[in-house]
Write a protein that holds these residues in place. Sequence first.
Motif, PDB file in Angstrom:
ATOM      1  N   UNK A  22       0.836  -1.199   0.000  1.00  9.05           N
ATOM      2  CA  UNK A  22       0.000   0.000   0.000  1.00  9.05           C
ATOM      3  C   UNK A  22       0.870   1.249   0.000  1.00  9.05           C
ATOM      4  N   UNK A  23       0.355   2.310  -0.630  1.00 14.31           N
ATOM      5  CA  UNK A  23       1.110   3.549  -0.713  1.00 14.31           C
ATOM      6  C   UNK A  23       2.210   3.502  -1.747  1.00 14.31           C
ATOM      7  N   UNK A  24       2.198   2.474  -2.615  1.00 13.70           N
ATOM      8  CA  UNK A  24       3.224   2.263  -3.637  1.00 13.70           C
ATOM      9  C   UNK A  24       4.608   2.066  -3.019  1.00 13.70           C
ATOM     10  N   UNK A  25       4.633   1.551  -1.786  1.00  9.26           N
ATOM     11  CA  UNK A  25       5.881   1.145  -1.164  1.00  9.26           C
ATOM     12  C   UNK A  25       6.277  -0.220  -1.711  1.00  9.26           C
ATOM     13  N   UNK A  26       7.574  -0.554  -1.564  1.00 10.04           N
ATOM     14  CA  UNK A  26       8.039  -1.868  -1.994  1.00 10.04           C
ATOM     15  C   UNK A  26       9.104  -2.345  -1.020  1.00 10.04           C
ATOM     16  N   UNK A  27       9.090  -3.629  -0.741  1.00  6.93           N
ATOM     17  CA  UNK A  27      10.104  -4.188   0.136  1.00  6.93           C
ATOM     18  C   UNK A  27       9.640  -5.469   0.789  1.00  6.93           C
ATOM     19  N   UNK A  28      10.466  -5.958   1.706  1.00  4.73           N
ATOM     20  CA  UNK A  28      10.181  -7.185   2.448  1.00  4.73           C
ATOM     21  C   UNK A  28       9.831  -6.825   3.886  1.00  4.73           C
ATOM     22  N   UNK A  29       8.568  -6.876   4.273  1.00  5.57           N
ATOM     23  CA  UNK A  29       8.166  -6.461   5.628  1.00  5.57           C
ATOM     24  C   UNK A  29       8.691  -7.362   6.730  1.00  5.57           C
ATOM     25  N   UNK A  30       9.186  -8.554   6.391  1.00  4.77           N
ATOM     26  CA  UNK A  30       9.672  -9.473   7.426  1.00  4.77           C
ATOM     27  C   UNK A  30      11.155  -9.293   7.715  1.00  4.77           C
ATOM     28  N   UNK A  31      11.870  -8.609   6.834  1.00  6.74           N
ATOM     29  CA  UNK A  31      13.323  -8.599   6.878  1.00  6.74           C
ATOM     30  C   UNK A  31      13.874  -8.103   8.212  1.00  6.74           C
ATOM     31  N   UNK A  32      14.448  -9.008   8.975  1.00  7.97           N
ATOM     32  CA  UNK A  32      15.194  -8.656  10.182  1.00  7.97           C
ATOM     33  C   UNK A  32      14.398  -8.109  11.341  1.00  7.97           C
ATOM     34  N   UNK A  33      13.078  -8.238  11.353  1.00  5.13           N
ATOM     35  CA  UNK A  33      12.292  -7.600  12.406  1.00  5.13           C
ATOM     36  C   UNK A  33      12.203  -8.449  13.659  1.00  5.13           C
ATOM     37  N   UNK A  34      12.429  -7.804  14.797  1.00  3.10           N
ATOM     38  CA  UNK A  34      12.207  -8.450  16.091  1.00  3.10           C
ATOM     39  C   UNK A  34      11.454  -7.560  17.069  1.00  3.10           C
ATOM     40  N   UNK A  35      11.551  -6.216  16.962  1.00  2.00           N
ATOM     41  CA  UNK A  35      10.896  -5.381  17.975  1.00  2.00           C
ATOM     42  C   UNK A  35       9.377  -5.386  17.843  1.00  2.00           C
ATOM     43  N   UNK A  36       8.676  -5.042  18.914  1.00  2.00           N
ATOM     44  CA  UNK A  36       7.216  -5.023  18.853  1.00  2.00           C
ATOM     45  C   UNK A  36       6.664  -3.910  17.965  1.00  2.00           C
ATOM     46  N   UNK A  37       7.383  -2.803  17.845  1.00  5.77           N
ATOM     47  CA  UNK A  37       6.942  -1.709  16.990  1.00  5.77           C
ATOM     48  C   UNK A  37       7.531  -1.913  15.601  1.00  5.77           C
ATOM     49  N   UNK A  38       6.684  -2.149  14.614  1.00 11.14           N
ATOM     50  CA  UNK A  38       7.155  -2.506  13.277  1.00 11.14           C
ATOM     51  C   UNK A  38       8.138  -1.504  12.699  1.00 11.14           C
ATOM     52  N   UNK A  39       7.885  -0.206  12.880  1.00  8.44           N
ATOM     53  CA  UNK A  39       8.687   0.795  12.179  1.00  8.44           C
ATOM     54  C   UNK A  39      10.001   1.118  12.868  1.00  8.44           C
ATOM     55  N   UNK A  40      10.332   0.449  13.961  1.00  8.92           N
ATOM     56  CA  UNK A  40      11.658   0.619  14.546  1.00  8.92           C
ATOM     57  C   UNK A  40      12.706  -0.048  13.647  1.00  8.92           C
TER      58      UNK A  40
END
Length: 327
Positions: free
Chosen positions: A181-199
Motif C-alpha cells: 500500500x502507498x506504492x511502497x516496496x520491500x520485504x516487511x519481514x526482513x530482520x524484524x524483532x521489535x514489537x513496533x514494526x517501524x523501529x
Amino acid sequence: MDITHRKNTEQRIFEQHCFQWPVKDGIYFIAREDDYKNAAASCRYQLGSIASYELLYNAFQPSLENCKEGWLISGEIAFTELKDACILKPPEQRSNVFPCQSYQSGVYCHKEYNTSADILDYLPKTQRIIRLTNSNSKMLNAEDAKICCSTKFNGQLATPLNVYNNSLSLGVNLCGNGWLSGMLEGNPCEGHTPPDFWLYPAGNFIRFKPLTGDSQAFCLVPLANQSYIDPFPSHRVMSGQGQGRHTLNYYDADALCKSRGGRIASKIEVEYAQQSGYDVCEFGWVKNGEIVYPVVQPRSGCANIPTVVNVGFKDKTTFTAMAYCYM
C-alpha cells in the motif's frame, strides 16, 4: 468405430497422458498447461470440479512427494509457497501465488461436480492477504499490481504492517519483496524483532522504488468489517530511491516525493523520525538541500551513536542520493 467406443478410447488416452497419480479422497491431478478457464473445463470433462485447497489439504497433508503446480478453485496455484513448496500448510497459513494474467499450469480436480463452486469465497477466512504475480515468467509493476488487486480480487494493496503481522502471528510465509500500500516496496519481514514494526531496521527494507520495477504484490482482500489502514509510520517520513541507490539529484528527489502524494521532508522531520526509532543508513536529500540520514542502531559504516548524520549542503544538480519524503 461407433461414437461410444470412440469416446471411451478418447477417455482412456486422456487419462493415460494427463493423470499423474491415482485418485485419493476424490482428488486427482491433470498434467496440462492450461489457463484457469481451460483448467476448469478439463475437470468438467471428467464430470468434476476444480478442487479447493481445503480438499487438497485434507487428502494429502502434511506433504505430497513430487508435487506439481496446479490450479485450485480459488484462482491460486497450488505448491507455489515461498519456502517448502511441497508442504501442505493448514488452509489459514498458506501463501500460494494468485496470477493476474495468463498463467499456464496443471489442475487439481475433485470427482464431484460442485454447481456452486464459482459463487463461494475460497480465500482464507482469518488472514486475507494473497500474493500476486503476473504470469509464469513475469511479475508486476506497481500500477498493474494495484489494478489487479482492486479489479480482480476487489481488494487493496496490503500495508507493510498487515504483511508483517500475518507472518508473525498467523505463521503465513509472506516474507519476500513485494508491492505494498502507498506504492511502497520491500520485504516487511526482513530482520524484524521489535514489537513496533517501524523501529530499526524497517526503514532499510521498506521504501519508495521505481514504479516500473517488477515484483510480486501483497493484496488484502478485506472482509465486510475491515477498513483501509494508513500504510505509513506515525512520523510520516519514508525514504525513496531512483533506478538505483543514490541516483536522485535534489530536483529528482523532490519530484519523487510529490509523485507519491507527499513532499520532500525537512531536516527537523527526519530528526523527529529518528527520535521515533526510524533508521535508514542511506544518504538522502531534505528540503533545505542538505544530505542527511537517520541512525538509531549504531553500526560500522553508518554511525557510532544514535544520531541524524549530516553530510552537509550539496550541489542540487550534480550530487545524487536518495530522497526523504514526508507523507
